[in-house]
Design an enzyme around this catalytic site. Sequence first.
Site, PDB file in Angstrom:
ATOM      1  N   HIS A 137       0.806  -1.231   0.000  1.00 32.47           N
ATOM      2  CA  HIS A 137       0.000   0.000   0.000  1.00 32.47           C
ATOM      3  C   HIS A 137       0.839   1.281   0.000  1.00 32.47           C
ATOM      4  O   HIS A 137       0.288   2.369   0.151  1.00 32.47           O
ATOM      5  CB  HIS A 137      -0.956   0.007   1.199  1.00 32.47           C
ATOM      6  CG  HIS A 137      -2.090  -0.962   1.046  1.00 32.47           C
ATOM      7  ND1 HIS A 137      -3.017  -0.889   0.033  1.00 32.47           N
ATOM      8  CD2 HIS A 137      -2.438  -2.058   1.772  1.00 32.47           C
ATOM      9  CE1 HIS A 137      -3.886  -1.873   0.139  1.00 32.47           C
ATOM     10  NE2 HIS A 137      -3.559  -2.602   1.184  1.00 32.47           N
ATOM     11  N   ARG A 182       7.033  -6.134   2.874  1.00 34.76           N
ATOM     12  CA  ARG A 182       5.736  -6.671   2.426  1.00 34.76           C
ATOM     13  C   ARG A 182       5.664  -6.586   0.908  1.00 34.76           C
ATOM     14  O   ARG A 182       5.771  -5.510   0.319  1.00 34.76           O
ATOM     15  CB  ARG A 182       4.572  -5.920   3.050  1.00 34.76           C
ATOM     16  CG  ARG A 182       3.240  -6.501   2.572  1.00 34.76           C
ATOM     17  CD  ARG A 182       2.086  -6.189   3.471  1.00 34.76           C
ATOM     18  NE  ARG A 182       1.578  -4.844   3.355  1.00 34.76           N
ATOM     19  CZ  ARG A 182       0.385  -4.459   3.828  1.00 34.76           C
ATOM     20  NH1 ARG A 182      -0.402  -5.347   4.442  1.00 34.76           N
ATOM     21  NH2 ARG A 182      -0.025  -3.229   3.713  1.00 34.76           N
ATOM     22  N   ASP A 226      16.645 -11.317  -3.590  1.00 36.91           N
ATOM     23  CA  ASP A 226      17.958 -11.050  -4.195  1.00 36.91           C
ATOM     24  C   ASP A 226      18.507  -9.672  -3.821  1.00 36.91           C
ATOM     25  O   ASP A 226      19.723  -9.501  -3.756  1.00 36.91           O
ATOM     26  CB  ASP A 226      17.892 -11.199  -5.723  1.00 36.91           C
ATOM     27  CG  ASP A 226      18.049 -12.653  -6.179  1.00 36.91           C
ATOM     28  OD1 ASP A 226      18.374 -13.515  -5.328  1.00 36.91           O
ATOM     29  OD2 ASP A 226      17.863 -12.926  -7.374  1.00 36.91           O
ATOM     30  N   GLU A 281      -6.185 -12.537   6.173  1.00 36.67           N
ATOM     31  CA  GLU A 281      -6.989 -11.315   6.261  1.00 36.67           C
ATOM     32  C   GLU A 281      -8.323 -11.452   5.539  1.00 36.67           C
ATOM     33  O   GLU A 281      -8.832 -10.497   4.957  1.00 36.67           O
ATOM     34  CB  GLU A 281      -6.186 -10.102   5.764  1.00 36.67           C
ATOM     35  CG  GLU A 281      -5.359 -10.343   4.515  1.00 36.67           C
ATOM     36  CD  GLU A 281      -4.374  -9.206   4.230  1.00 36.67           C
ATOM     37  OE1 GLU A 281      -4.441  -8.156   4.892  1.00 36.67           O
ATOM     38  OE2 GLU A 281      -3.549  -9.364   3.313  1.00 36.67           O
ATOM     39  N   ASP A 334      -8.355  -5.571   6.350  1.00 36.90           N
ATOM     40  CA  ASP A 334      -8.945  -6.368   5.274  1.00 36.90           C
ATOM     41  C   ASP A 334      -9.916  -7.416   5.823  1.00 36.90           C
ATOM     42  O   ASP A 334     -10.928  -7.711   5.192  1.00 36.90           O
ATOM     43  CB  ASP A 334      -7.836  -7.023   4.438  1.00 36.90           C
ATOM     44  CG  ASP A 334      -7.209  -6.013   3.485  1.00 36.90           C
ATOM     45  OD1 ASP A 334      -7.942  -5.439   2.667  1.00 36.90           O
ATOM     46  OD2 ASP A 334      -5.999  -5.771   3.578  1.00 36.90           O
TER      47      ASP A 334
HETATM   48  O1  LIG Z   1      -5.530  -5.596   6.649  1.00 38.93           O
HETATM   49  C1  LIG Z   1      -4.694  -4.979   7.333  1.00 38.93           C
HETATM   50  O2  LIG Z   1      -4.941  -4.513   8.462  1.00 38.93           O
HETATM   51  C2  LIG Z   1      -3.360  -4.843   6.768  1.00 38.93           C
HETATM   52  O3  LIG Z   1      -2.969  -5.593   5.922  1.00 38.93           O
HETATM   53  C3  LIG Z   1      -2.550  -3.653   7.174  1.00 38.93           C
HETATM   54  C4  LIG Z   1      -2.992  -2.525   6.255  1.00 38.93           C
HETATM   55  O4  LIG Z   1      -2.378  -2.666   5.013  1.00 38.93           O
HETATM   56  C5  LIG Z   1      -2.793  -1.135   6.745  1.00 38.93           C
HETATM   57  O5  LIG Z   1      -3.803  -0.846   7.660  1.00 38.93           O
HETATM   58  C6  LIG Z   1      -1.475  -0.737   7.259  1.00 38.93           C
HETATM   59  O6  LIG Z   1      -1.549   0.535   7.814  1.00 38.93           O
END
Ligand SMILES: O=C(O)C(=O)C[C@H](O)[C@@H](O)CO
Length: 261
Positions: A48, A73, A87, A152, A178
């Site tokens: 994100h 991530r 890598d 999630e 999520d």
């Molecule tokens: O679902 C979530 O909670 C995450 O995966 C973290 C989010 O991406 C986000 O809230 C990070 O600030």
Amino acid sequence: MPAPANSFRHALAAARCLYGTWAALADPLSAELCARIGFDWMVLDGEHAPNDLRSVLAQLQAVAAFACAPVVRLPVADPVLAKQYLDIGAQTLLVPMIDTTQDAAAIAAAMRYPPRGRRGIGSALARAGGFGITTDYLATADAEIVLIVQAESRRAMGNIDAIATTDGVDGVFFGPSDLAADMGLIGQTGHPAVVAAVEDGVRAVVAAGKPAGVLAMDPELAGRYRAAGARFIAVATDVGALVGGLKARLAQIDSPAEVPQ
Ligand SMILES: O=C(O)C(=O)C[C@H](O)[C@@H](O)CO
């Protein structure tokens, strides 16, 4: 010379909860600043935040001197991206949207060399292998790699035992945002049903013998997840800290009482 020790792997062996922060500004200076604060670990977010291979590389270099372990991530569970990020020297990958043991197994295999997995061989050219100078890299790399999968969705929660016990999965991280959205509770990460689902998930992962992690900006929720057994908890974000700090400062300075009449 062996692969460098993965400080996140070694920290997970400690009998205490590890607190982390989330770096979403996608910048080496801010990543270095976060790494200096004293957190045990930090996420360099490729899902994100506006990151790519080169910006993550610059951040890995910026934080390398500090005890705060970087966790990269990926934007998506993709074997090619896993190969590229390993890598450039990432040793711990956080992989979003893992719903099944098949999803988990595919990304786990992409991160380990044959015969255990299917990671492509490029270490002689790569920062991970010290550009060929780390002569024992191929034989020792797998032992330092850590895969944390993100659960999630309701589907992932239903498959949590199988995901947690998948070969090559070193830990499970719960994404409350999520998960809440998937439960029809978008934006409500503190809703009792979401919190209960995360607590159940944490307990299941712990029972499976793997470390569980979660993002919890609310200290009370962080405490609940810790009590349920979570071993690594992200409790802050760089964006949140900047917004919160600047808003608070502006509110102090720009109070109506101080406006000249
Ligand atoms: O679902 C979530 O909670 C995450 O995966 C973290 C989010 O991406 C986000 O809230 C990070 O600030």
